[in-house]
Motif scaffolding. Structure first.
Motif, mmCIF file in Angstrom:
data_model
loop_
_atom_site.group_PDB
_atom_site.id
_atom_site.type_symbol
_atom_site.label_atom_id
_atom_site.label_comp_id
_atom_site.label_asym_id
_atom_site.label_seq_id
_atom_site.Cartn_x
_atom_site.Cartn_y
_atom_site.Cartn_z
ATOM 1 N N PRO A 118 0.811 -1.224 0.000
ATOM 2 C CA PRO A 118 0.000 0.000 0.000
ATOM 3 C C PRO A 118 0.846 1.276 0.000
ATOM 4 C CG PRO A 118 -0.100 -1.104 2.142
ATOM 5 C CD PRO A 118 0.633 -2.021 1.225
ATOM 6 N N THR A 119 0.517 2.191 -0.924
ATOM 7 C CA THR A 119 1.221 3.466 -1.038
ATOM 8 C C THR A 119 0.276 4.480 -1.677
ATOM 9 O OG1 THR A 119 3.263 4.525 -1.826
ATOM 10 C CG2 THR A 119 2.233 2.933 -3.310
ATOM 11 N N ALA A 120 0.691 5.739 -1.745
ATOM 12 C CA ALA A 120 -0.160 6.785 -2.318
ATOM 13 C C ALA A 120 -0.308 6.599 -3.832
ATOM 14 C CB ALA A 120 0.445 8.157 -2.020
ATOM 15 N N ASN A 121 -1.504 6.962 -4.361
ATOM 16 C CA ASN A 121 -1.680 7.000 -5.811
ATOM 17 C C ASN A 121 -0.778 8.079 -6.401
ATOM 18 O OD1 ASN A 121 -3.677 4.988 -5.842
ATOM 19 N ND2 ASN A 121 -5.242 6.489 -5.275
ATOM 20 N N TYR A 122 -0.303 7.855 -7.631
ATOM 21 C CA TYR A 122 0.675 8.795 -8.208
ATOM 22 C C TYR A 122 0.565 8.821 -9.728
ATOM 23 C CZ TYR A 122 3.537 4.950 -9.996
ATOM 24 O OH TYR A 122 3.982 3.870 -10.710
ATOM 25 N N GLU A 189 3.329 9.689 10.753
ATOM 26 C CA GLU A 189 4.486 9.087 10.094
ATOM 27 C C GLU A 189 5.386 8.387 11.116
ATOM 28 O OE1 GLU A 189 6.657 11.530 7.329
ATOM 29 O OE2 GLU A 189 4.864 12.687 6.797
ATOM 30 N N PHE A 190 6.020 7.298 10.671
ATOM 31 C CA PHE A 190 7.014 6.628 11.508
ATOM 32 C C PHE A 190 7.974 5.841 10.624
ATOM 33 C CE2 PHE A 190 3.422 3.761 11.132
ATOM 34 C CZ PHE A 190 3.959 2.476 11.039
ATOM 35 N N SER A 191 9.104 5.451 11.201
ATOM 36 C CA SER A 191 10.155 4.760 10.456
ATOM 37 C C SER A 191 10.344 3.359 11.004
ATOM 38 C CB SER A 191 11.493 5.515 10.592
ATOM 39 O OG SER A 191 11.350 6.869 10.243
ATOM 40 N N LEU A 192 10.380 2.392 10.100
ATOM 41 C CA LEU A 192 10.661 1.009 10.473
ATOM 42 C C LEU A 192 11.897 0.554 9.710
ATOM 43 C CD1 LEU A 192 10.027 -1.711 11.815
ATOM 44 C CD2 LEU A 192 8.416 -2.173 9.961
ATOM 45 N N PHE A 193 12.910 0.091 10.441
ATOM 46 C CA PHE A 193 14.148 -0.383 9.839
ATOM 47 C C PHE A 193 14.234 -1.896 9.958
ATOM 48 C CE2 PHE A 193 15.016 3.908 11.306
ATOM 49 C CZ PHE A 193 15.579 4.480 10.179
ATOM 50 N N ALA A 194 14.816 -2.504 8.931
ATOM 51 C CA ALA A 194 15.085 -3.943 8.972
ATOM 52 C C ALA A 194 16.514 -4.184 8.494
ATOM 53 C CB ALA A 194 14.101 -4.699 8.085
ATOM 54 N N MET A 195 17.136 -5.202 9.055
ATOM 55 C CA MET A 195 18.418 -5.706 8.545
ATOM 56 C C MET A 195 18.100 -6.972 7.773
ATOM 57 S SD MET A 195 20.832 -5.059 11.866
ATOM 58 C CE MET A 195 22.310 -5.704 11.091
ATOM 59 N N VAL A 196 18.566 -7.029 6.521
ATOM 60 C CA VAL A 196 18.003 -7.981 5.566
ATOM 61 C C VAL A 196 19.096 -8.755 4.832
ATOM 62 C CG1 VAL A 196 16.532 -8.180 3.515
ATOM 63 C CG2 VAL A 196 16.080 -6.355 5.184
ATOM 64 N N ILE A 270 3.307 5.625 7.030
ATOM 65 C CA ILE A 270 2.309 6.532 7.595
ATOM 66 C C ILE A 270 1.067 5.731 7.959
ATOM 67 C CG2 ILE A 270 1.439 7.189 5.295
ATOM 68 C CD1 ILE A 270 0.993 10.043 6.529
ATOM 69 N N LYS A 271 0.593 5.972 9.157
ATOM 70 C CA LYS A 271 -0.641 5.318 9.632
ATOM 71 C C LYS A 271 -1.800 6.212 9.240
ATOM 72 C CE LYS A 271 -2.054 5.530 13.944
ATOM 73 N NZ LYS A 271 -2.294 5.356 15.391
ATOM 74 N N THR A 272 -2.611 5.761 8.285
ATOM 75 C CA THR A 272 -3.744 6.549 7.789
ATOM 76 C C THR A 272 -5.042 5.874 8.231
ATOM 77 O OG1 THR A 272 -4.168 5.363 5.721
ATOM 78 C CG2 THR A 272 -2.340 6.949 5.707
ATOM 79 N N PRO A 273 -6.181 6.566 8.072
ATOM 80 C CA PRO A 273 -7.474 5.916 8.376
ATOM 81 C C PRO A 273 -7.705 4.661 7.540
ATOM 82 C CG PRO A 273 -7.749 8.294 8.188
ATOM 83 C CD PRO A 273 -6.349 8.007 7.743
ATOM 84 N N ALA A 274 -7.031 4.561 6.378
ATOM 85 C CA ALA A 274 -7.188 3.383 5.510
ATOM 86 C C ALA A 274 -6.112 2.329 5.751
ATOM 87 C CB ALA A 274 -7.172 3.826 4.043
ATOM 88 N N GLY A 275 -5.320 2.497 6.810
ATOM 89 C CA GLY A 275 -4.264 1.531 7.111
ATOM 90 C C GLY A 275 -2.875 2.123 6.922
ATOM 91 N N ILE A 276 -1.852 1.288 7.108
ATOM 92 C CA ILE A 276 -0.460 1.737 6.983
ATOM 93 C C ILE A 276 -0.073 1.765 5.512
ATOM 94 C CG2 ILE A 276 1.943 1.192 7.563
ATOM 95 C CD1 ILE A 276 0.827 -0.210 10.086
ATOM 96 N N LYS A 277 0.571 2.848 5.099
ATOM 97 C CA LYS A 277 1.028 2.982 3.708
ATOM 98 C C LYS A 277 2.489 3.410 3.690
ATOM 99 C CE LYS A 277 -3.514 3.930 1.762
ATOM 100 N NZ LYS A 277 -4.244 4.553 0.649
ATOM 101 N N VAL A 278 3.144 3.151 2.547
ATOM 102 C CA VAL A 278 4.550 3.512 2.374
ATOM 103 C C VAL A 278 4.647 4.916 1.789
ATOM 104 C CG1 VAL A 278 6.712 2.955 1.193
ATOM 105 C CG2 VAL A 278 5.218 1.121 1.995
#
Length: 415
Positions: A118-122, A189-196, A270-278
Protein backbone atom coordinates in the motif's frame (compact mmCIF):
# COMPACT_ATOMS: atom_id res chain seq x y z
CA UNK A 1 41.89 -7.92 16.21
CA UNK A 2 39.13 -8.16 13.63
CA UNK A 3 39.03 -5.29 11.13
CA UNK A 4 35.80 -3.69 9.88
CA UNK A 5 35.26 -0.80 7.47
CA UNK A 6 32.38 1.69 7.63
CA UNK A 7 31.84 3.94 4.62
CA UNK A 8 30.57 7.49 5.15
CA UNK A 9 31.29 10.41 7.44
CA UNK A 10 28.13 11.68 9.14
CA UNK A 11 26.20 11.12 12.34
CA UNK A 12 24.77 7.81 11.11
CA UNK A 13 28.28 6.46 10.44
CA UNK A 14 29.45 7.78 13.82
CA UNK A 15 26.74 5.66 15.46
CA UNK A 16 27.50 2.62 13.26
CA UNK A 17 31.22 2.79 14.06
CA UNK A 18 30.58 3.34 17.76
CA UNK A 19 28.18 0.38 17.92
CA UNK A 20 30.50 -1.98 16.01
CA UNK A 21 33.43 -0.88 18.20
CA UNK A 22 31.72 -2.08 21.38
CA UNK A 23 33.33 -5.48 20.71
CA UNK A 24 36.74 -5.30 22.42
CA UNK A 25 38.47 -7.43 19.77
CA UNK A 26 37.43 -5.28 16.82
CA UNK A 27 39.11 -2.35 15.03
CA UNK A 28 36.77 -0.10 13.02
CA UNK A 29 38.04 2.01 10.13
CA UNK A 30 35.76 4.74 8.75
CA UNK A 31 36.26 6.20 5.28
CA UNK A 32 36.33 9.15 5.09
CA UNK A 33 34.75 9.53 8.55
CA UNK A 34 35.04 12.78 10.49
CA UNK A 35 37.71 13.95 12.88
CA UNK A 36 35.66 13.35 16.05
CA UNK A 37 35.34 9.64 15.26
CA UNK A 38 39.02 9.22 16.15
CA UNK A 39 38.06 9.88 19.78
CA UNK A 40 35.91 6.71 19.90
CA UNK A 41 37.92 3.77 21.30
CA UNK A 42 38.98 1.33 18.54
CA UNK A 43 37.85 3.64 15.72
CA UNK A 44 40.18 5.28 13.17
CA UNK A 45 39.32 7.40 10.15
CA UNK A 46 40.85 6.79 6.72
CA UNK A 47 41.19 9.62 4.19
CA UNK A 48 39.43 7.85 1.30
CA UNK A 49 36.34 9.35 -0.34
CA UNK A 50 33.15 7.30 -0.11
CA UNK A 51 32.94 7.21 -3.94
CA UNK A 52 36.57 6.09 -4.52
CA UNK A 53 35.61 2.43 -4.95
CA UNK A 54 39.01 1.14 -6.12
CA UNK A 55 40.86 2.75 -3.19
CA UNK A 56 38.24 1.49 -0.70
CA UNK A 57 38.45 -2.04 -2.12
CA UNK A 58 42.27 -1.92 -2.04
CA UNK A 59 42.13 -0.82 1.62
CA UNK A 60 39.59 -3.52 2.55
CA UNK A 61 41.66 -6.21 0.84
CA UNK A 62 44.98 -5.03 2.29
CA UNK A 63 43.57 -4.80 5.84
CA UNK A 64 41.73 -8.18 5.65
CA UNK A 65 38.45 -6.43 6.49
CA UNK A 66 35.90 -8.88 7.89
CA UNK A 67 33.02 -6.87 6.45
CA UNK A 68 32.39 -3.40 5.00
CA UNK A 69 29.22 -1.58 6.10
CA UNK A 70 27.95 1.19 3.81
CA UNK A 71 26.23 4.18 5.45
CA UNK A 72 25.18 6.65 2.70
CA UNK A 73 22.96 6.15 -0.32
CA UNK A 74 25.26 7.60 -3.03
CA UNK A 75 27.88 4.81 -3.09
CA UNK A 76 25.12 2.18 -2.90
CA UNK A 77 23.21 3.62 -5.86
CA UNK A 78 26.51 3.90 -7.79
CA UNK A 79 27.25 0.19 -7.30
CA UNK A 80 29.83 -0.12 -4.53
CA UNK A 81 28.39 -3.48 -3.45
CA UNK A 82 28.72 -4.86 -7.00
CA UNK A 83 32.31 -3.56 -7.10
CA UNK A 84 33.26 -5.25 -3.81
CA UNK A 85 31.44 -8.51 -4.53
CA UNK A 86 33.17 -8.82 -7.92
CA UNK A 87 36.42 -8.88 -5.91
CA UNK A 88 35.11 -11.32 -3.25
CA UNK A 89 35.22 -8.62 -0.57
CA UNK A 90 32.48 -9.04 2.10
CA UNK A 91 30.11 -6.06 2.21
CA UNK A 92 26.70 -5.40 3.77
CA UNK A 93 24.33 -3.44 1.56
CA UNK A 94 22.17 -3.73 -1.57
CA UNK A 95 23.66 -4.02 -5.04
CA UNK A 96 23.01 -1.31 -7.62
CA UNK A 97 19.83 -2.91 -8.96
CA UNK A 98 18.30 -3.42 -5.53
CA UNK A 99 19.36 0.10 -4.48
CA UNK A 100 16.86 1.44 -7.03
CA UNK A 101 14.27 1.11 -4.25
CA UNK A 102 15.71 4.46 -3.17
CA UNK A 103 17.55 5.83 -6.22
CA UNK A 104 14.48 5.58 -8.46
CA UNK A 105 11.12 6.62 -7.04
CA UNK A 106 9.49 5.18 -10.18
CA UNK A 107 11.14 1.75 -9.67
CA UNK A 108 9.99 1.75 -6.03
CA UNK A 109 6.41 2.65 -6.96
CA UNK A 110 6.30 -0.02 -9.67
CA UNK A 111 7.60 -2.67 -7.24
CA UNK A 112 4.96 -1.63 -4.69
CA UNK A 113 2.18 -1.77 -7.28
CA UNK A 114 3.24 -5.19 -8.57
CA UNK A 115 3.41 -6.69 -5.08
CA UNK A 116 0.33 -4.97 -3.60
CA UNK A 117 2.26 -2.90 -1.08
CA UNK A 118 0.00 0.00 0.00
CA UNK A 119 1.22 3.47 -1.04
CA UNK A 120 -0.16 6.79 -2.32
CA UNK A 121 -1.68 7.00 -5.81
CA UNK A 122 0.68 8.80 -8.21
CA UNK A 123 1.37 9.94 -11.76
CA UNK A 124 4.82 10.26 -13.33
CA UNK A 125 5.94 13.03 -15.68
CA UNK A 126 8.95 13.71 -17.88
CA UNK A 127 7.41 16.81 -19.50
CA UNK A 128 7.21 20.00 -17.45
CA UNK A 129 4.19 21.38 -19.34
CA UNK A 130 2.23 18.16 -18.77
CA UNK A 131 3.13 18.16 -15.06
CA UNK A 132 2.06 21.81 -14.71
CA UNK A 133 -1.24 21.09 -16.49
CA UNK A 134 -1.90 18.13 -14.18
CA UNK A 135 -1.24 20.22 -11.07
CA UNK A 136 -3.92 22.71 -12.22
CA UNK A 137 -6.55 19.94 -12.19
CA UNK A 138 -5.72 18.54 -8.73
CA UNK A 139 -6.98 19.33 -5.27
CA UNK A 140 -4.06 20.31 -2.99
CA UNK A 141 -2.15 19.40 -0.93
CA UNK A 142 0.02 17.49 -3.40
CA UNK A 143 3.34 15.70 -2.90
CA UNK A 144 5.87 16.37 -5.66
CA UNK A 145 8.99 14.19 -5.78
CA UNK A 146 12.15 14.21 -7.86
CA UNK A 147 12.81 10.72 -9.20
CA UNK A 148 16.47 10.37 -8.14
CA UNK A 149 18.48 10.79 -4.95
CA UNK A 150 18.11 14.14 -3.21
CA UNK A 151 19.65 13.67 0.27
CA UNK A 152 16.19 13.65 1.85
CA UNK A 153 15.26 17.01 0.30
CA UNK A 154 13.78 16.07 -3.10
CA UNK A 155 10.19 16.08 -1.83
CA UNK A 156 7.97 19.16 -1.76
CA UNK A 157 4.53 19.26 -0.17
CA UNK A 158 2.48 21.87 -1.99
CA UNK A 159 -0.54 23.28 -0.13
CA UNK A 160 -1.78 25.38 -3.06
CA UNK A 161 -1.94 24.94 -6.83
CA UNK A 162 0.56 27.79 -7.22
CA UNK A 163 3.00 26.14 -4.79
CA UNK A 164 2.59 22.92 -6.77
CA UNK A 165 3.47 24.67 -10.02
CA UNK A 166 6.50 26.31 -8.38
CA UNK A 167 7.64 22.92 -7.03
CA UNK A 168 7.43 21.33 -10.49
CA UNK A 169 9.48 24.16 -11.98
CA UNK A 170 12.04 24.09 -9.15
CA UNK A 171 12.67 20.34 -9.28
CA UNK A 172 12.79 20.15 -13.07
CA UNK A 173 15.02 23.22 -13.35
CA UNK A 174 17.35 21.59 -10.78
CA UNK A 175 17.88 18.73 -13.23
CA UNK A 176 15.20 16.16 -12.39
CA UNK A 177 14.36 14.30 -15.61
CA UNK A 178 11.30 12.69 -14.08
CA UNK A 179 8.78 13.78 -11.44
CA UNK A 180 6.18 11.92 -9.43
CA UNK A 181 3.08 13.77 -8.30
CA UNK A 182 1.31 11.90 -5.51
CA UNK A 183 -1.80 12.15 -3.42
CA UNK A 184 -1.06 13.64 -0.02
CA UNK A 185 -1.45 11.08 2.78
CA UNK A 186 -2.83 12.31 6.09
CA UNK A 187 -1.75 10.54 9.26
CA UNK A 188 1.06 9.71 11.66
CA UNK A 189 4.49 9.09 10.09
CA UNK A 190 7.01 6.63 11.51
CA UNK A 191 10.16 4.76 10.46
CA UNK A 192 10.66 1.01 10.47
CA UNK A 193 14.15 -0.38 9.84
CA UNK A 194 15.09 -3.94 8.97
CA UNK A 195 18.42 -5.71 8.55
CA UNK A 196 18.00 -7.98 5.57
CA UNK A 197 19.57 -10.83 3.62
CA UNK A 198 17.20 -11.77 0.80
CA UNK A 199 13.94 -12.71 2.53
CA UNK A 200 15.57 -13.26 5.95
CA UNK A 201 15.35 -10.18 8.15
CA UNK A 202 15.16 -8.77 11.64
CA UNK A 203 13.35 -5.54 12.50
CA UNK A 204 14.51 -2.73 14.76
CA UNK A 205 12.57 -0.55 17.23
CA UNK A 206 10.17 1.93 15.59
CA UNK A 207 11.46 5.51 15.36
CA UNK A 208 9.99 8.86 14.40
CA UNK A 209 12.06 11.65 12.92
CA UNK A 210 11.38 15.38 12.51
CA UNK A 211 12.12 16.70 9.02
CA UNK A 212 11.04 20.32 9.41
CA UNK A 213 13.58 22.88 10.57
CA UNK A 214 11.66 24.55 13.38
CA UNK A 215 9.44 23.75 16.35
CA UNK A 216 5.86 22.75 15.57
CA UNK A 217 6.99 21.23 12.25
CA UNK A 218 7.43 24.69 10.75
CA UNK A 219 9.98 25.85 8.19
CA UNK A 220 11.63 24.02 5.26
CA UNK A 221 12.33 20.31 4.98
CA UNK A 222 15.78 19.21 6.13
CA UNK A 223 17.74 15.98 6.33
CA UNK A 224 16.24 15.58 9.83
CA UNK A 225 16.39 17.68 13.02
CA UNK A 226 15.90 14.95 15.63
CA UNK A 227 14.32 11.61 16.38
CA UNK A 228 13.09 9.37 19.15
CA UNK A 229 12.53 5.66 19.65
CA UNK A 230 10.55 3.60 20.44
CA UNK A 231 7.29 5.33 19.48
CA UNK A 232 4.70 4.61 22.19
CA UNK A 233 1.61 5.10 20.03
CA UNK A 234 2.84 2.71 17.31
CA UNK A 235 2.19 -0.52 19.19
CA UNK A 236 3.34 -4.07 18.44
CA UNK A 237 0.21 -4.96 16.47
CA UNK A 238 0.75 -1.96 14.15
CA UNK A 239 4.41 -2.89 13.77
CA UNK A 240 3.43 -6.47 12.92
CA UNK A 241 0.93 -5.17 10.33
CA UNK A 242 3.75 -3.14 8.75
CA UNK A 243 5.96 -6.25 8.64
CA UNK A 244 3.20 -8.43 7.12
CA UNK A 245 1.80 -5.89 4.64
CA UNK A 246 4.99 -4.06 3.62
CA UNK A 247 8.35 -5.59 4.61
CA UNK A 248 7.58 -9.22 3.72
CA UNK A 249 5.90 -8.55 0.34
CA UNK A 250 8.53 -6.06 -0.87
CA UNK A 251 11.39 -8.42 0.06
CA UNK A 252 9.62 -11.39 -1.55
CA UNK A 253 8.90 -9.29 -4.64
CA UNK A 254 12.51 -8.14 -4.92
CA UNK A 255 13.77 -11.74 -4.60
CA UNK A 256 11.23 -13.04 -7.13
CA UNK A 257 12.31 -10.31 -9.59
CA UNK A 258 15.91 -11.51 -9.37
CA UNK A 259 17.06 -8.46 -7.38
CA UNK A 260 17.14 -9.77 -3.80
CA UNK A 261 17.67 -7.07 -1.20
CA UNK A 262 20.57 -7.19 1.28
CA UNK A 263 21.52 -4.58 3.86
CA UNK A 264 19.57 -2.02 5.86
CA UNK A 265 16.05 -1.32 4.60
CA UNK A 266 14.26 1.80 5.79
CA UNK A 267 10.49 1.96 5.36
CA UNK A 268 9.12 5.47 5.78
CA UNK A 269 5.52 4.69 6.73
CA UNK A 270 2.31 6.53 7.59
CA UNK A 271 -0.64 5.32 9.63
CA UNK A 272 -3.74 6.55 7.79
CA UNK A 273 -7.47 5.92 8.38
CA UNK A 274 -7.19 3.38 5.51
CA UNK A 275 -4.26 1.53 7.11
CA UNK A 276 -0.46 1.74 6.98
CA UNK A 277 1.03 2.98 3.71
CA UNK A 278 4.55 3.51 2.37
CA UNK A 279 5.79 7.06 1.85
CA UNK A 280 9.23 5.93 0.66
CA UNK A 281 11.89 3.27 0.95
CA UNK A 282 15.54 4.02 1.65
CA UNK A 283 18.25 1.40 1.23
CA UNK A 284 20.28 2.44 4.28
CA UNK A 285 19.77 3.51 7.87
CA UNK A 286 18.19 6.94 8.39
CA UNK A 287 20.02 9.89 9.87
CA UNK A 288 19.10 10.95 12.62
CA UNK A 289 17.13 7.78 13.50
CA UNK A 290 20.25 5.56 13.60
CA UNK A 291 21.53 7.58 16.57
CA UNK A 292 18.46 6.68 18.68
CA UNK A 293 17.89 3.14 17.38
CA UNK A 294 21.35 1.51 17.50
CA UNK A 295 22.07 2.42 21.16
CA UNK A 296 19.12 0.17 22.05
CA UNK A 297 20.85 -2.89 20.57
CA UNK A 298 22.12 -5.27 23.25
CA UNK A 299 23.46 -7.89 20.82
CA UNK A 300 26.75 -7.37 18.96
CA UNK A 301 25.97 -5.61 15.66
CA UNK A 302 28.88 -7.23 13.84
CA UNK A 303 27.72 -10.72 14.81
CA UNK A 304 24.18 -9.90 13.61
CA UNK A 305 25.49 -8.76 10.21
CA UNK A 306 27.72 -11.81 9.76
CA UNK A 307 24.92 -14.24 10.71
CA UNK A 308 22.57 -12.59 8.23
CA UNK A 309 25.22 -12.81 5.52
CA UNK A 310 25.46 -16.56 6.24
CA UNK A 311 21.70 -16.86 5.67
CA UNK A 312 20.87 -17.30 9.36
CA UNK A 313 18.21 -15.37 11.26
CA UNK A 314 20.03 -13.99 14.32
CA UNK A 315 18.54 -13.83 17.80
CA UNK A 316 18.65 -10.13 18.67
CA UNK A 317 18.02 -8.39 21.99
CA UNK A 318 16.87 -4.77 22.26
CA UNK A 319 16.43 -2.77 25.46
CA UNK A 320 12.79 -2.61 26.57
CA UNK A 321 12.65 -0.13 29.45
CA UNK A 322 13.59 3.32 28.15
CA UNK A 323 13.06 5.90 25.42
CA UNK A 324 15.93 7.37 23.42
CA UNK A 325 15.55 10.94 22.12
CA UNK A 326 18.06 13.02 20.17
CA UNK A 327 18.16 16.59 18.85
CA UNK A 328 20.31 17.75 15.92
CA UNK A 329 22.34 20.95 16.23
CA UNK A 330 22.68 22.57 12.80
CA UNK A 331 24.48 25.58 11.37
CA UNK A 332 22.40 28.72 12.01
CA UNK A 333 21.28 29.26 8.39
CA UNK A 334 20.75 25.59 7.51
CA UNK A 335 19.33 24.42 5.12
CA UNK A 336 19.42 27.63 3.04
CA UNK A 337 23.14 28.23 3.45
CA UNK A 338 25.85 27.00 5.77
CA UNK A 339 28.61 28.90 7.54
CA UNK A 340 31.59 26.65 8.26
CA UNK A 341 34.40 27.14 10.77
CA UNK A 342 32.32 27.89 13.84
CA UNK A 343 33.56 26.84 17.27
CA UNK A 344 31.91 23.63 18.43
CA UNK A 345 29.79 23.62 21.58
CA UNK A 346 31.57 21.94 24.50
CA UNK A 347 29.24 19.29 25.92
CA UNK A 348 30.54 17.20 28.82
CA UNK A 349 27.29 16.40 30.67
CA UNK A 350 27.23 12.67 31.51
CA UNK A 351 23.42 12.56 31.12
CA UNK A 352 23.73 12.80 27.32
CA UNK A 353 25.78 11.36 24.49
CA UNK A 354 27.00 13.35 21.47
CA UNK A 355 27.39 12.01 17.93
CA UNK A 356 29.31 14.20 15.51
CA UNK A 357 28.62 14.78 11.81
CA UNK A 358 29.55 18.12 10.16
CA UNK A 359 32.95 18.77 11.78
CA UNK A 360 36.51 19.25 10.55
CA UNK A 361 40.02 20.09 11.76
CA UNK A 362 41.17 23.69 11.35
CA UNK A 363 44.70 24.00 12.71
CA UNK A 364 44.59 22.93 16.34
CA UNK A 365 40.80 23.40 16.57
CA UNK A 366 37.88 21.20 15.58
CA UNK A 367 35.15 23.36 14.01
CA UNK A 368 31.80 23.04 12.28
CA UNK A 369 31.81 22.00 8.63
CA UNK A 370 28.41 21.33 7.10
CA UNK A 371 24.72 21.76 7.82
CA UNK A 372 24.00 19.24 10.56
CA UNK A 373 26.92 19.43 12.97
CA UNK A 374 26.13 17.11 15.89
CA UNK A 375 23.32 15.37 17.74
CA UNK A 376 22.70 15.22 21.48
CA UNK A 377 20.88 12.12 22.75
CA UNK A 378 19.49 11.10 26.14
CA UNK A 379 17.56 8.07 27.37
CA UNK A 380 15.07 7.89 30.22
CA UNK A 381 12.04 5.97 31.49
CA UNK A 382 9.74 8.47 29.82
CA UNK A 383 10.15 10.60 26.71
CA UNK A 384 9.55 13.91 28.45
CA UNK A 385 12.44 13.29 30.86
CA UNK A 386 14.74 12.42 27.93
CA UNK A 387 13.74 15.61 26.09
CA UNK A 388 14.16 17.73 29.22
CA UNK A 389 17.70 16.35 29.64
CA UNK A 390 18.61 17.10 26.00
CA UNK A 391 17.08 20.59 26.00
CA UNK A 392 18.78 21.50 29.27
CA UNK A 393 22.19 20.60 27.86
CA UNK A 394 21.56 22.38 24.56
CA UNK A 395 20.28 25.59 26.17
CA UNK A 396 23.24 25.67 28.53
CA UNK A 397 25.99 24.94 26.00
CA UNK A 398 24.99 25.90 22.45
CA UNK A 399 25.43 29.43 21.07
CA UNK A 400 22.08 30.06 19.36
CA UNK A 401 23.51 32.91 17.28
CA UNK A 402 25.76 30.33 15.59
CA UNK A 403 23.55 27.23 15.65
CA UNK A 404 19.90 26.24 15.42
CA UNK A 405 17.99 23.33 16.98
CA UNK A 406 14.46 22.33 17.92
CA UNK A 407 13.10 22.11 21.47
CA UNK A 408 10.06 19.93 20.68
CA UNK A 409 11.46 16.60 19.42
CA UNK A 410 8.97 13.89 20.35
CA UNK A 411 5.99 16.26 20.55
CA UNK A 412 3.68 13.77 18.78
CA UNK A 413 4.07 11.45 21.76
CA UNK A 414 4.57 13.99 24.57
CA UNK A 415 2.32 17.00 23.99
Amino acid sequence: MENWLVIGGGGREYALAQTLAKAPDRQIYVAPGNVMMNQIPRVKTVAIDEMAFSKLAYFASGHHVQCTVVGPEQPLSAGIVDYFEARDLPIFGPNQQAAQLESSKVFAKQMMQQHHVPTANYREFTDQAAALAYVQTQQPPLVIKANGLAAGKGVIIANTVQAGAEAVQKLMTAGSDKLLIEDYLQGEEFSLFAMVQGTTFITMPIAQDHKRLADGDQGPNTGGMGAYSPVPHINNSLKQAAVDEIIKPILTGMADAGTPFNGFLYAGLIKTPAGIKVIEFNVRMGDPETQVVLPQLQTDLGAVILQLKQGKRPQVQWQQDEFYLGTVVASRDYPRSVVNGRQLPTITDAKVTVSYAGVSQAGSQIVSHGGRVLMVTAHAKDLKAARTAVNGVLDANVDQTAYTFRHDIGFHAID
